[in-house]
Design a protein around this motif. Structure first.
Motif, PDB file in Angstrom:
ATOM      1  N   GLY A 153       0.553  -1.200  -0.359  1.00  0.00           N
ATOM      2  CA  GLY A 153       0.206  -0.073  -0.405  1.00  0.00           C
ATOM      3  C   GLY A 153       0.714   1.417   0.217  1.00  0.00           C
ATOM      4  N   ARG A 154       2.336   1.098  -0.307  1.00  0.00           N
ATOM      5  CA  ARG A 154       3.064   2.198  -0.516  1.00  0.00           C
ATOM      6  C   ARG A 154       4.093   2.706  -1.290  1.00  0.00           C
ATOM      7  NH1 ARG A 154       6.604   3.185   5.364  1.00  0.00           N
ATOM      8  NH2 ARG A 154       6.985   4.826   4.149  1.00  0.00           N
ATOM      9  N   GLU A 155       4.399   3.856  -1.564  1.00  0.00           N
ATOM     10  CA  GLU A 155       5.842   4.272  -2.750  1.00  0.00           C
ATOM     11  C   GLU A 155       6.785   3.807  -2.415  1.00  0.00           C
ATOM     12  OE1 GLU A 155       7.739   7.589  -4.642  1.00  0.00           O
ATOM     13  OE2 GLU A 155       6.061   8.071  -2.779  1.00  0.00           O
ATOM     14  N   HIS A 156       7.861   3.106  -2.954  1.00  0.00           N
ATOM     15  CA  HIS A 156       9.125   2.510  -2.976  1.00  0.00           C
ATOM     16  C   HIS A 156       9.951   3.647  -4.149  1.00  0.00           C
ATOM     17  CE1 HIS A 156       7.809  -1.170  -4.021  1.00  0.00           C
ATOM     18  NE2 HIS A 156       8.949  -0.667  -5.296  1.00  0.00           N
ATOM     19  N   ARG A 157      10.938   3.309  -3.969  1.00  0.00           N
ATOM     20  CA  ARG A 157      12.190   3.359  -4.939  1.00  0.00           C
ATOM     21  C   ARG A 157      12.889   2.406  -5.681  1.00  0.00           C
ATOM     22  NH1 ARG A 157      12.330   9.482  -5.822  1.00  0.00           N
ATOM     23  NH2 ARG A 157      11.083  10.058  -5.115  1.00  0.00           N
ATOM     24  N   VAL A 158      13.190   2.181  -6.159  1.00  0.00           N
ATOM     25  CA  VAL A 158      13.649   0.925  -7.246  1.00  0.00           C
ATOM     26  C   VAL A 158      15.480   1.579  -7.555  1.00  0.00           C
ATOM     27  CG1 VAL A 158      14.684  -1.406  -8.006  1.00  0.00           C
ATOM     28  CG2 VAL A 158      11.974  -0.891  -7.080  1.00  0.00           C
ATOM     29  N   ILE A 159      16.540   1.397  -7.559  1.00  0.00           N
ATOM     30  CA  ILE A 159      17.349   2.046  -7.814  1.00  0.00           C
ATOM     31  C   ILE A 159      18.549   1.141  -7.928  1.00  0.00           C
ATOM     32  CG2 ILE A 159      19.655   3.137  -6.989  1.00  0.00           C
ATOM     33  CD1 ILE A 159      17.800   4.837  -5.140  1.00  0.00           C
ATOM     34  N   ALA A 178       1.458  -7.237 -10.337  1.00  0.00           N
ATOM     35  CA  ALA A 178       0.091  -7.829  -9.930  1.00  0.00           C
ATOM     36  C   ALA A 178      -0.176  -7.498  -8.908  1.00  0.00           C
ATOM     37  CB  ALA A 178      -0.993  -9.097  -9.919  1.00  0.00           C
ATOM     38  N   PHE A 179       1.378  -7.085  -7.938  1.00  0.00           N
ATOM     39  CA  PHE A 179       0.732  -6.372  -6.656  1.00  0.00           C
ATOM     40  C   PHE A 179       0.857  -4.611  -7.434  1.00  0.00           C
ATOM     41  CE2 PHE A 179       3.065 -10.074  -4.214  1.00  0.00           C
ATOM     42  CZ  PHE A 179       1.457 -10.432  -4.728  1.00  0.00           C
ATOM     43  N   VAL A 180       1.447  -4.570  -8.386  1.00  0.00           N
ATOM     44  CA  VAL A 180       2.407  -2.407  -8.702  1.00  0.00           C
ATOM     45  C   VAL A 180       0.809  -2.528  -9.148  1.00  0.00           C
ATOM     46  CG1 VAL A 180       3.907  -1.433  -9.958  1.00  0.00           C
ATOM     47  CG2 VAL A 180       4.279  -3.486  -8.681  1.00  0.00           C
ATOM     48  N   GLU A 181       0.330  -1.147  -8.708  1.00  0.00           N
ATOM     49  CA  GLU A 181      -0.398  -0.379  -8.729  1.00  0.00           C
ATOM     50  C   GLU A 181       0.032   0.220 -10.296  1.00  0.00           C
ATOM     51  OE1 GLU A 181      -1.771   1.710  -6.562  1.00  0.00           O
ATOM     52  OE2 GLU A 181      -3.137  -0.013  -5.130  1.00  0.00           O
ATOM     53  N   ARG A 182       1.188   1.322  -9.878  1.00  0.00           N
ATOM     54  CA  ARG A 182       1.872   1.922 -11.099  1.00  0.00           C
ATOM     55  C   ARG A 182       3.463   2.457 -10.669  1.00  0.00           C
ATOM     56  NH1 ARG A 182       1.618   7.930  -9.763  1.00  0.00           N
ATOM     57  NH2 ARG A 182       0.884   8.204  -7.219  1.00  0.00           N
ATOM     58  N   ILE A 183       4.428   2.969 -11.896  1.00  0.00           N
ATOM     59  CA  ILE A 183       5.981   3.067 -11.665  1.00  0.00           C
ATOM     60  C   ILE A 183       5.744   4.324 -12.276  1.00  0.00           C
ATOM     61  CG2 ILE A 183       6.627   0.604 -11.492  1.00  0.00           C
ATOM     62  CD1 ILE A 183       7.568   1.294 -14.121  1.00  0.00           C
ATOM     63  N   ASP A 184       6.408   5.103 -11.483  1.00  0.00           N
ATOM     64  CA  ASP A 184       7.167   6.552 -12.585  1.00  0.00           C
ATOM     65  C   ASP A 184       8.181   6.397 -12.660  1.00  0.00           C
ATOM     66  OD1 ASP A 184       7.629   8.876 -13.401  1.00  0.00           O
ATOM     67  OD2 ASP A 184       7.299   9.832 -11.356  1.00  0.00           O
ATOM     68  N   GLY A 185       8.678   5.955 -13.989  1.00  0.00           N
ATOM     69  CA  GLY A 185      10.588   6.224 -14.614  1.00  0.00           C
ATOM     70  C   GLY A 185      10.070   4.676 -15.828  1.00  0.00           C
ATOM     71  N   SER A 186      10.988   4.103 -15.123  1.00  0.00           N
ATOM     72  CA  SER A 186      11.706   2.741 -16.482  1.00  0.00           C
ATOM     73  C   SER A 186      11.692   1.464 -15.728  1.00  0.00           C
ATOM     74  CB  SER A 186      13.030   2.422 -16.107  1.00  0.00           C
ATOM     75  OG  SER A 186      13.850   1.520 -16.699  1.00  0.00           O
ATOM     76  N   CYS A 187      10.430   0.921 -16.375  1.00  0.00           N
ATOM     77  CA  CYS A 187      10.576  -1.298 -16.224  1.00  0.00           C
ATOM     78  C   CYS A 187      11.321  -1.978 -16.328  1.00  0.00           C
ATOM     79  CB  CYS A 187       9.110  -1.516 -17.487  1.00  0.00           C
ATOM     80  SG  CYS A 187       7.986  -0.980 -16.907  1.00  0.00           S
ATOM     81  N   TRP A 239       4.169   1.932  -6.340  1.00  0.00           N
ATOM     82  CA  TRP A 239       3.415   1.840  -5.610  1.00  0.00           C
ATOM     83  C   TRP A 239       2.979   0.292  -6.019  1.00  0.00           C
ATOM     84  CZ3 TRP A 239       4.707   6.504  -8.674  1.00  0.00           C
ATOM     85  CH2 TRP A 239       5.252   7.428  -7.940  1.00  0.00           C
ATOM     86  N   MET A 240       3.185   0.274  -4.924  1.00  0.00           N
ATOM     87  CA  MET A 240       2.147  -1.771  -4.360  1.00  0.00           C
ATOM     88  C   MET A 240       1.051  -1.141  -4.008  1.00  0.00           C
ATOM     89  SD  MET A 240       4.097  -4.400  -2.969  1.00  0.00           S
ATOM     90  CE  MET A 240       5.551  -5.000  -3.936  1.00  0.00           C
ATOM     91  N   ARG A 241      -0.102  -2.104  -4.328  1.00  0.00           N
ATOM     92  CA  ARG A 241      -1.320  -1.759  -4.017  1.00  0.00           C
ATOM     93  C   ARG A 241      -1.379  -2.951  -2.421  1.00  0.00           C
ATOM     94  NH1 ARG A 241      -3.406  -7.548  -3.473  1.00  0.00           N
ATOM     95  NH2 ARG A 241      -3.521  -8.892  -4.899  1.00  0.00           N
ATOM     96  N   PRO A 242      -2.006  -3.135  -1.609  1.00  0.00           N
ATOM     97  CA  PRO A 242      -2.349  -3.538  -0.235  1.00  0.00           C
ATOM     98  C   PRO A 242      -2.417  -4.720  -0.691  1.00  0.00           C
ATOM     99  CG  PRO A 242      -3.873  -1.233  -0.532  1.00  0.00           C
ATOM    100  CD  PRO A 242      -2.949  -1.252  -1.702  1.00  0.00           C
TER     101      PRO A 242
END
Length: 204
Positions: A109-115, A170-179, A137-140
């Motif tokens: 249910g929160r935003e995180h970052r992948v580097i 299936a857990f990821v609601e959306r992303i901002d940046g590179s898949c 952003w991951m769904r609850p």
């Protein structure tokens, strides 16, 4: 000589990938980079107060340096390291089911970052380092989601305990940046690096 012309030279060498990750191999194949593998086992312990972006760039450089002696003369070496970060803390690969569950509960249910940090070198030249960063952003998730996902076997060797390229999508609601950055290599940034080389690795 243009990069495209150089890529097609019959004597162009394949890239040496300092990683055993099948995902990174798939991504290189996706953009037509011919490559070989020399996986390096290095100490991935973070230094005191080392922030996640600095950590992955340093580890990528360490892996590239370790692979230098395995490269042929004139062969480019690429290394990478990926981390999931939340609240300023880097999440590595889960050691067991309990640690995977703790990671996923934290991401739920929160935003995180992948580097992803990358390092590129050749022969006795300097190491070029850089990084890609993606907001996710991951769904609850509930306990059943997490237990079923662990039972699938997918989280075991994944930073943050999930894989965007697999069932974890299936857990990821959306992303901002590179898949591709989330999967293990920021292909846009890598392509810019390769295009700037006077003598780039071979392309399929």
């Amino acid at each position: 000589m243009s990069s495209a012309a150089a890529c097609n030279r019959p004597d162009a060498l394949p890239l040496l990938l300092a990683s055993a990750s099948p995902r990174r191999r798939e991504l290189l194949t996706q953009i037509g980079v011919v490559h070989e593998v020399a996986a390096m086992d290095v100490d991935e312990t973070a230094a005191p107060d080392e922030e996640p972006g600095a950590l992955v760039e340093r580890l990528a450089a360490v892996k590239a340096e370790a692979a230098r002696d395995h490269a042929r003369r004139g062969q480019w070496v690429l290394a990478a390291d990926t981390v999931v970060t939340i609240d300023g803390e880097a999440l590595g690969k889960p050691a067991d089911e309990a640690s995977a569950a703790a990671m996923l509960q934290r991401l739920s249910g929160r935003e995180h970052r992948v580097i992803t940090g990358m390092a590129l070198l050749r022969d006795d030249g300097p190491v070029c380092t850089g990084r890609g960063e993606t907001r996710v952003w991951m769904r609850p998730l509930d306990a059943r989601d997490i237990a079923a996902y662990w039972a699938s076997g997918e989280p075991r060797d994944k930073a943050g305990g999930y894989a965007l390229q697999g069932r974890g999508a299936a857990f990821v609601e959306r992303i901002d940046g590179s898949c591709s950055n989330v999967i293990g290599l920021p292909l846009f940034e890598l392509e810019q690096w390769l295009n700037d080389l006077e003598d780039p690795p071979a392309r399929a």
